[in-house]
Design a protein around this motif. Structure first.
Motif, PDB file in Angstrom:
ATOM      1  N   ARG A 173      31.603 -15.332  79.007  1.00  0.00           N
ATOM      2  CA  ARG A 173      31.994 -13.939  78.872  1.00  0.00           C
ATOM      3  C   ARG A 173      30.899 -13.264  78.054  1.00  0.00           C
ATOM      4  N   VAL A 174      30.520 -12.060  78.457  1.00  0.00           N
ATOM      5  CA  VAL A 174      29.305 -11.452  77.920  1.00  0.00           C
ATOM      6  C   VAL A 174      29.578 -10.033  77.433  1.00  0.00           C
ATOM      7  N   ALA A 175      29.013  -9.725  76.278  1.00  0.00           N
ATOM      8  CA  ALA A 175      28.984  -8.358  75.763  1.00  0.00           C
ATOM      9  C   ALA A 175      27.534  -7.926  75.638  1.00  0.00           C
ATOM     10  N   ILE A 176      27.213  -6.745  76.166  1.00  0.00           N
ATOM     11  CA  ILE A 176      25.884  -6.167  76.025  1.00  0.00           C
ATOM     12  C   ILE A 176      25.938  -5.109  74.937  1.00  0.00           C
ATOM     13  N   ILE A 177      24.955  -5.167  74.029  1.00  0.00           N
ATOM     14  CA  ILE A 177      24.845  -4.206  72.935  1.00  0.00           C
ATOM     15  C   ILE A 177      23.613  -3.346  73.184  1.00  0.00           C
ATOM     16  N   GLY A 178      23.782  -2.035  73.184  1.00  0.00           N
ATOM     17  CA  GLY A 178      22.666  -1.123  73.393  1.00  0.00           C
ATOM     18  C   GLY A 178      23.004   0.247  72.865  1.00  0.00           C
ATOM     19  N   HIS A 179      22.172   1.231  73.230  1.00  0.00           N
ATOM     20  CA  HIS A 179      22.428   2.584  72.725  1.00  0.00           C
ATOM     21  C   HIS A 179      22.208   3.668  73.773  1.00  0.00           C
ATOM     22  N   ARG A 180      21.973   3.278  75.022  1.00  0.00           N
ATOM     23  CA  ARG A 180      21.770   4.264  76.083  1.00  0.00           C
ATOM     24  C   ARG A 180      23.037   4.318  76.937  1.00  0.00           C
ATOM     25  N   CYS A 190      28.085  -3.839  86.384  1.00  0.00           N
ATOM     26  CA  CYS A 190      27.284  -4.846  87.083  1.00  0.00           C
ATOM     27  C   CYS A 190      26.953  -6.103  86.300  1.00  0.00           C
ATOM     28  N   SER A 191      26.985  -6.065  84.972  1.00  0.00           N
ATOM     29  CA  SER A 191      26.343  -7.147  84.228  1.00  0.00           C
ATOM     30  C   SER A 191      27.178  -7.804  83.152  1.00  0.00           C
ATOM     31  N   ALA A 192      28.172  -7.134  82.600  1.00  0.00           N
ATOM     32  CA  ALA A 192      28.835  -7.651  81.403  1.00  0.00           C
ATOM     33  C   ALA A 192      30.333  -7.396  81.453  1.00  0.00           C
ATOM     34  N   ASP A 193      31.052  -8.136  80.617  1.00  0.00           N
ATOM     35  CA  ASP A 193      32.491  -7.902  80.462  1.00  0.00           C
ATOM     36  C   ASP A 193      32.759  -6.734  79.522  1.00  0.00           C
ATOM     37  N   VAL A 194      31.858  -6.541  78.564  1.00  0.00           N
ATOM     38  CA  VAL A 194      32.006  -5.496  77.559  1.00  0.00           C
ATOM     39  C   VAL A 194      30.637  -4.891  77.297  1.00  0.00           C
ATOM     40  N   ALA A 195      30.574  -3.583  77.122  1.00  0.00           N
ATOM     41  CA  ALA A 195      29.336  -2.904  76.726  1.00  0.00           C
ATOM     42  C   ALA A 195      29.633  -2.074  75.488  1.00  0.00           C
ATOM     43  N   ILE A 196      28.816  -2.249  74.453  1.00  0.00           N
ATOM     44  CA  ILE A 196      29.056  -1.605  73.163  1.00  0.00           C
ATOM     45  C   ILE A 196      27.841  -0.786  72.765  1.00  0.00           C
ATOM     46  N   ASN A 197      28.080   0.465  72.430  1.00  0.00           N
ATOM     47  CA  ASN A 197      27.019   1.341  71.923  1.00  0.00           C
ATOM     48  C   ASN A 197      26.986   1.194  70.404  1.00  0.00           C
ATOM     49  N   ASN A 198      25.937   0.521  69.902  1.00  0.00           N
ATOM     50  CA  ASN A 198      25.904   0.273  68.457  1.00  0.00           C
ATOM     51  C   ASN A 198      25.397   1.463  67.663  1.00  0.00           C
ATOM     52  N   ASN A 199      25.154   2.599  68.345  1.00  0.00           N
ATOM     53  CA  ASN A 199      24.910   3.846  67.616  1.00  0.00           C
ATOM     54  C   ASN A 199      26.212   4.542  67.240  1.00  0.00           C
ATOM     55  N   ALA A 201      29.505   2.680  67.515  1.00  0.00           N
ATOM     56  CA  ALA A 201      30.587   1.733  67.254  1.00  0.00           C
ATOM     57  C   ALA A 201      30.081   0.607  66.379  1.00  0.00           C
ATOM     58  N   ASP A 202      30.997   0.000  65.633  1.00  0.00           N
ATOM     59  CA  ASP A 202      30.664  -1.146  64.799  1.00  0.00           C
ATOM     60  C   ASP A 202      30.798  -2.418  65.634  1.00  0.00           C
ATOM     61  N   VAL A 203      29.695  -3.120  65.804  1.00  0.00           N
ATOM     62  CA  VAL A 203      29.684  -4.277  66.690  1.00  0.00           C
ATOM     63  C   VAL A 203      30.629  -5.363  66.193  1.00  0.00           C
ATOM     64  N   ALA A 204      30.647  -5.625  64.894  1.00  0.00           N
ATOM     65  CA  ALA A 204      31.509  -6.677  64.345  1.00  0.00           C
ATOM     66  C   ALA A 204      32.979  -6.378  64.617  1.00  0.00           C
ATOM     67  N   THR A 205      33.368  -5.118  64.423  1.00  0.00           N
ATOM     68  CA  THR A 205      34.764  -4.727  64.671  1.00  0.00           C
ATOM     69  C   THR A 205      35.120  -4.874  66.140  1.00  0.00           C
TER      70      THR A 205
END
Length: 327
Positions: A173-180, A190-199, A201-205
């Motif tokens: 299971r994959v999470a992608i972290i980015g800002h775009r 297409c690529s991940a189960d979760v996508a997180i904008n670290n600009n 959102a808090d990645v740890a949370t």
């Protein structure tokens, strides 16, 4: 013969030009290109002569991945046939041009050792990006994991997206972290189960919510200290894994002492090999990986200079860039 090719005549400039191409020499294969994919990061650095591993020699023909049909065989080539549909990587060019890998051309001569047969069922659009997809496959292959383990991928560009696809293909299971935002939207499709904008959102949370059991590994395609400081607390001391899969123009991008103190297992990946290229083509064949889903811009060669300018200016969102050399 004369053929069209993308040329960097000088630093920061790109043009479509007519260039001379000899017949293939001993051990070479001539391929008529149908499509070639732009490796946005590496080719942008090469165009601006900031790729410190290999200084750019202008004028040059860029690119290291294309697909096409074999049109002529040089002396000594016996395991490739005319008409074969293949991936070709580096191509050779005569003075005054250099082959800065040299694959963005309508025709090109490539060493037979850098020719890869395309399996049935693999689309040209996918195979055209086999080298950069192989980078992602290589990164994901380094992770020791079990099915349904969580892998965190830093970077929403092509390498990050393709590494995420490859990890999912292995059962992660994959999470992608980015800002775009536009790239993260593609990642979710297409690529991940979760996508997180670290600009925003808090990645740890966010990861505590999605993966309370913890993160098995991080694939870092951004290679910067801020990323390391963000993901290090999410990995377990002594068993955490980090795969660095990117390029930085400097010599340091992380805190090596911190990696040692955390006792992380660290991998570095670079380049391509025949086994990894063939494994990536197999992933295209079984649909666990796809470049075509990541393409945002398709262009004929005459419009390619606009794509290279866009890489520099970043005046519009983009991800996968494909050149269509068909008539």
């Amino acid at each position: 013969m004369r053929t069209q090719a993308m040329v960097h005549p000088e630093k920061g400039m790109t043009e479509l030009a007519e260039v001379d191409l000899p017949r293939p020499g001993p051990g070479e294969v001539q391929v008529r290109t149908t499509m070639s994919a732009i490796s946005v990061g590496t080719e942008g650095w090469m165009m601006n002569d900031v790729f410190s591993w290999i200084p750019t020699q202008f004028p040059c023909v860029p690119g290291y991945q294309r697909v096409g049909v074999v049109t002529e065989l040089g002396e000594g080539v016996s395991d490739i046939e005319l008409g074969n549909r293949v991936v070709a990587t580096e191509s050779s060019w005569q003075s005054p041009l250099t082959g800065q890998w040299g694959s963005h051309a309508a025709f090109g001569n490539t060493a037979a050792t850098e020719i890869y047969q395309i399996p049935d069922g693999v689309a040209d659009e996918d195979a055209a990006a086999c080298v950069i997809a192989q980078v992602g496959w290589n990164a994901a292959s380094r992770v020791i994991m079990d099915k349904n383990d969580w892998v965190l991928v830093y970077g929403d560009g092509l390498i990050g997206q393709l590494a995420a696809q490859a990890a999912r293909g292995r059962g992660a299971r994959v999470a992608i972290i980015g800002h775009r935002p536009e790239r993260l939207a593609i990642a979710e499709r297409c690529s991940a189960d979760v996508a997180i904008n670290n600009n925003s959102a808090d990645v740890a949370t966010e990861m505590a919510r999605h993966a309370p059991e913890g993160i098995r590994a991080v694939i870092d395609t951004t290679q910067n200290l801020d990323a390391q400081l963000e993901f290090s607390p999410l990995l377990q001391h002594g068993t955490g894994q980090v795969v660095y899969s990117g390029f930085t123009t400097g010599t340091h991008w992380g805190d090596m002492a911190r990696l040692q103190q955390d006792e992380f297992t660290v991998h570095f990946v670079s380049g391509w090999t025949r086994p990894r290229m063939l494994a990536t083509l197999d992933c295209f064949a079984d649909k666990t990986m796809s470049f075509s889903n990541l393409i945002t811009h398709r262009a004929k060669p005459i419009d390619a200079p606009k794509l290279y300018a866009m890489i520099n200016t970043k005046d519009e969102p983009f991800l996968g860039l494909l050149l269509d050399w068909r008539p």
